[in-house]
Design an enzyme around this catalytic site. Structure first.
Site, short mmCIF file in Angstrom:
data_model
loop_
_atom_site.label_atom_id
_atom_site.label_comp_id
_atom_site.label_asym_id
_atom_site.label_seq_id
_atom_site.Cartn_x
_atom_site.Cartn_y
_atom_site.Cartn_z
N GLN A 189 -0.93 -31.85 -24.01
CA GLN A 189 -0.76 -31.17 -25.29
C GLN A 189 -1.98 -30.31 -25.62
OE1 GLN A 189 2.09 -31.37 -27.22
NE2 GLN A 189 1.16 -29.87 -28.59
N ASP A 226 5.97 -28.03 -18.52
CA ASP A 226 5.63 -26.96 -19.49
C ASP A 226 5.71 -25.59 -18.81
OD1 ASP A 226 5.22 -27.58 -22.16
OD2 ASP A 226 3.14 -28.24 -21.87
N LYS A 228 8.50 -34.34 -30.01
CA LYS A 228 8.94 -34.36 -28.60
C LYS A 228 9.35 -35.78 -28.18
CE LYS A 228 5.90 -30.52 -27.44
NZ LYS A 228 4.59 -30.13 -26.90
#
Ligand code: NAP
Length: 278
Positions: free
Chosen positions: A93, A116, A49
């Site tokens: 994460q 997200d 990412k």
């Protein structure tokens, strides 16, 4: 032989759109990735990412907490990022260490920075058909289907898997495009009885080889979201070698994965565009 639905070309298309959007902003969008502990798979995803963000002009920063950090420490970092005006969006994460309540952490993220799309607010907005940050993986599947001009409206789609981050939002995105959607899960008896009738199957389970050629209708389109580490290889949920003889099918790796990262970057730019307007 049917088509291999590669994720590479649609992901490149998304990334070049993103570069053009970034060029129109007065400053670089800023993404922060929070990683707790040193899970090797998480580190691989985080690095990919960070690399992709840099490639499209997003200023991305990694904030690490040790694996023994408390939930309180993580919550205070989340609150600080919510307040930090220089940050457009951030992600925490997963998986998180066992001592932490993942849902409570995710719901502490300010929905305006939830790139997200995993907070309850984002989910509620998605399910209500309101503008929101769409979770990157199902958004990537939609881009893949559109890129390969797979018709969705009026089609029967079977989504296998019902997680909050993939299966459920996937089903709602397809529903909002007027598909007729069946959601299957681990308690579904006769999975094959459902999949064999599907025009499109989205497999999001994490069980290699679950979807076999015998479960697929001739000429259908199959999108394989599953990723399971088998030795040093990554396997999907679909028996690609045999299914591709009967239906269009996305590979693993090289299918939904690149699109997931691209759609996350698209959400970061969307967050920066919104802040530019407010
Ligand atoms: P998850 O939270 O573990 O959910 C898995 C789902 O599969 C559950 O709903 C479960 O049903 C269902 N399931 C399990 N066994 C089944 C069976 N035999 N038949 C039918 N359904 C079954 O996983 P997730 O986070 O949604 O991720 C799914 C897969 O996608 C994983 O392999 C993950 O690594 C992968 N993934 C890939 C990407 C990417 O970018 N390529 C991104 C995200 C996830 P129950 O609800 O009944 O337990």
């Amino acid at each position: 032989m049917y088509r291999t639905l590669s994720g590479k070309e649609p992901a490149e298309a998304v990334l070049s759109e993103i570069k053009a959007r970034v060029a129109k902003l007065s400053r670089s969008p800023k993404l922060v990735i929070v990683q707790v502990g040193e899970d090797p798979a998480s580190t691989t995803y985080v690095n990919s990412k960070l690399k992709k963000a840099a490639a499209v002009g997003i200023d991305a920063e990694l904030r690490k907490l040790p694996g023994h950090a408390s939930e309180k420490e993580l919550l205070s970092l989340v609150k600080a990022l919510n307040k930090d005006k220089s940050v457009d969006g951030f992600i925490v994460q997963t998986p998180l260490p066992k001592q932490m309540d993942g849902k409570a952490i995710l719901d502490a993220v300010d929905p305006s920075k939830d790139v997200d799309g995993w907070t309850s607010t984002s989910a509620g907005r998605l399910f209500s058909g309101l503008d929101c940050f769409e979770p990157a993986t199902p958004a990537g599947v939609m881009r893949m289907l559109d890129f390969y001009k797979v018709p969705i409206e009026g089609k029967h789609v079977v989504v296998v898997g019902r997680s909050n981050t993939v299966g459920k939002p996937m089903a709602f995105m397809l529903l909002s495009r007027n598909a007729t959607v069946t959601i299957c899960h681990s308690k579904t008896p006769d999975l094959a009885g459902h999949t064999i009738t599907a025009d499109i199957i989205v497999a999001a389970v994490g069980k290699p080889g679950l979807i076999t050629a015998g479960m697929v209708k001739e000429g259908a389109s199959i999108v394989d979201v599953g990723t399971t580490k088998l030795g040093d290889k990554i396997a999907g949920d679909v028996d690609f070698e045999n299914v591709i003889k009967k239906a269009d099918c996305s590979p693993v790796p090289g299918g939904v994965g690149p699109l997931t990262v691209a759609m996350l970057m698209s959400n970061v730019v969307k967050a920066a565009e919104r802040r530019g307007k407010s």
